[in-house]
Design an enzyme around this catalytic site. Structure first.
Site, PDB file in Angstrom:
ATOM      1  N   CYS A 215       0.825  -1.219   0.000  1.00  0.00           N
ATOM      2  CA  CYS A 215       0.000   0.000   0.000  1.00  0.00           C
ATOM      3  C   CYS A 215       0.859   1.267   0.000  1.00  0.00           C
ATOM      4  CB  CYS A 215      -0.994  -0.032   1.155  1.00  0.00           C
ATOM      5  SG  CYS A 215      -2.390   1.115   0.903  1.00  0.00           S
TER       6      CYS A 215
ATOM      7  N   LYS B   7     -12.105   8.051  -1.158  1.00  0.00           N
ATOM      8  CA  LYS B   7     -11.307   6.921  -0.713  1.00  0.00           C
ATOM      9  C   LYS B   7     -11.606   5.684  -1.555  1.00  0.00           C
ATOM     10  CE  LYS B   7     -10.063   4.250   3.411  1.00  0.00           C
ATOM     11  NZ  LYS B   7     -10.311   4.032   4.869  1.00  0.00           N
TER      12      LYS B   7
ATOM     13  N   SER C  67      -7.560  -0.083   0.320  1.00  0.00           N
ATOM     14  CA  SER C  67      -7.988   0.912   1.298  1.00  0.00           C
ATOM     15  C   SER C  67      -6.988   2.059   1.290  1.00  0.00           C
ATOM     16  CB  SER C  67      -8.069   0.284   2.694  1.00  0.00           C
ATOM     17  OG  SER C  67      -8.439   1.255   3.659  1.00  0.00           O
TER      18      SER C  67
ATOM     19  N   HIS D 295      -4.201  -4.669  -0.022  1.00  0.00           N
ATOM     20  CA  HIS D 295      -3.959  -5.324   1.264  1.00  0.00           C
ATOM     21  C   HIS D 295      -4.431  -6.775   1.237  1.00  0.00           C
ATOM     22  CE1 HIS D 295      -2.691  -1.848   3.692  1.00  0.00           C
ATOM     23  NE2 HIS D 295      -3.573  -1.146   3.001  1.00  0.00           N
TER      24      HIS D 295
ATOM     25  N   GLU E 276      -3.287  -9.007   2.898  1.00  0.00           N
ATOM     26  CA  GLU E 276      -3.161  -9.525   4.266  1.00  0.00           C
ATOM     27  C   GLU E 276      -4.372  -9.221   5.143  1.00  0.00           C
ATOM     28  OE1 GLU E 276      -1.907  -5.248   4.763  1.00  0.00           O
ATOM     29  OE2 GLU E 276      -1.768  -6.791   3.202  1.00  0.00           O
TER      30      GLU E 276
ATOM     31  N   ARG F  78     -14.614   3.158  11.985  1.00  0.00           N
ATOM     32  CA  ARG F  78     -13.688   4.127  12.585  1.00  0.00           C
ATOM     33  C   ARG F  78     -13.768   5.468  11.870  1.00  0.00           C
ATOM     34  NH1 ARG F  78      -8.001   2.996  10.642  1.00  0.00           N
ATOM     35  NH2 ARG F  78      -9.006   4.022   8.864  1.00  0.00           N
TER      36      ARG F  78
END
Length: 302
Positions: free
Chosen positions: A142, A163, A192, A235, A237, A249
């Site tokens: 990222c 985003k 992300s 990502h 992972e 969040r």
């Protein structure tokens, strides 16, 4: 074969519950085998979560892997206890004299800050240069991928209108590349981030090869021609609920962010997401460890 981690590392309990084959240093020292030594520069705020995410993937291969966690000396994490950092992490000055078979440089929540204004940028540039001679293959994730593309190849980043968050379909461009061995023609992966990288700039670089891309999320897997630098803009992972936690969040912080695309069933945040990228995540890290690290690293560094 197992992954070797400190006996008291909190991620150990998580991995044991998932039946990931792990080993502590005492038992590993009795094994008559040359393990792979992997250095992880963890730039993510919630370091313990990130540790578990990467250890889960690195521990699911036939290779024995020793892990060293690296922290920045020029910036101290505010989301991880000092005790945890002191017990399980080292600094670059303490390892700069060593050689590692592989290295992972994670993402970081600093995408909207110009690279030169990131507090640890000079330290990171030194690490980038050090990897050229001291690491067989380095995997950048990222923001880490964007930083590597900028430092090594002069390719910058651009702020996105909104985003980029969700699970996106990707197609591969070269089935013969070993890191993609076993991949489906189309596979899914999480993204992300608030910034993107020009796919055109990557395609026109004489030193880079674009391996996988998404029509919606853009360039995804990029590698240097010598395979020593691998950049992944998403990502793989991430766990099943990671994007959901990030979305909650962001809303709690009062940010205006889109619902992660293609993630919640029916785009309903009240529904439980379904993981459709786990198998390719394991395959990617297994291929990296085998073909780009194990098959390429010397048995003894000179």
């Amino acid at each position: 074969m197992p992954i070797t981690i400190p006996r008291l590392l909190p991620a150990r309990e998580i991995l044991e519950e998932e039946n990931i084959f792990i080993m502590d240093e005492d038992r590993a020292s009795q094994q008559d085998i040359r393990p792979l030594n992997i250095l992880i520069l963890n730039l993510m705020p919630e370091k313990e979560k990130t540790e578990a995410q990467f250890l889960r993937l690195l521990g699911n291969t036939p290779l024995q892997v020793n892990i060293t966690f690296l922290k920045t000396a020029t910036y101290e994490s505010k989301n991880t206890s000092r005790y945890h950092l002191e017990q399980f992490y080292t600094t670059f000055d303490e390892v700069r004299h060593k050689r590692f078979d592989g290295m992972i440089i994670t993402g970081a929540p600093v995408e909207l800050i110009p690279f030169e204004e990131v507090s640890y940028w000079n330290e990171l540039k030194e690490i980038f240069e050090w990897t050229k001679s001291n690491v067989t293959s380095t995997l950048h994730i990222c923001w880490g991928a964007q930083a590597a593309l900028y430092h090594h190849y002069g390719i910058g980043k651009q702020e996105l209108p909104e985003k980029c968050s969700g699970i996106f379909a990707h197609r591969i461009f070269d089935k013969t590349e070993k890191i993609l061995r076993g991949f489906d023609d189309v596979f899914f992966a999480p993204h992300s981030r608030h910034t993107g990288t020009s796919e055109e700039a990557i395609l026109h670089s004489p030193d880079l090869k674009l391996l996988a891309s998404s029509e919606e999320a853009g360039a995804f897997i990029v590698q240097s021609l010598d395979r020593k630098q691998i950049m992944v803009t998403g990502h793989l992972e991430y766990e099943t609920d990671t994007l959901a936690l990030e979305y909650s969040r962001d809303l709690e912080r009062g940010l205006t962010v889109p619902v992660p695309a293609h993630y919640f069933p029916g785009d309903n945040p009240n529904q439980m997401p379904i993981n459709c990228w786990r198998s390719h995540a394991h395959l990617f890290f297994s291929n990296w460890l085998n073909y780009y690290v194990y098959q390429e690293t010397p048995f003894e560094w000179k």
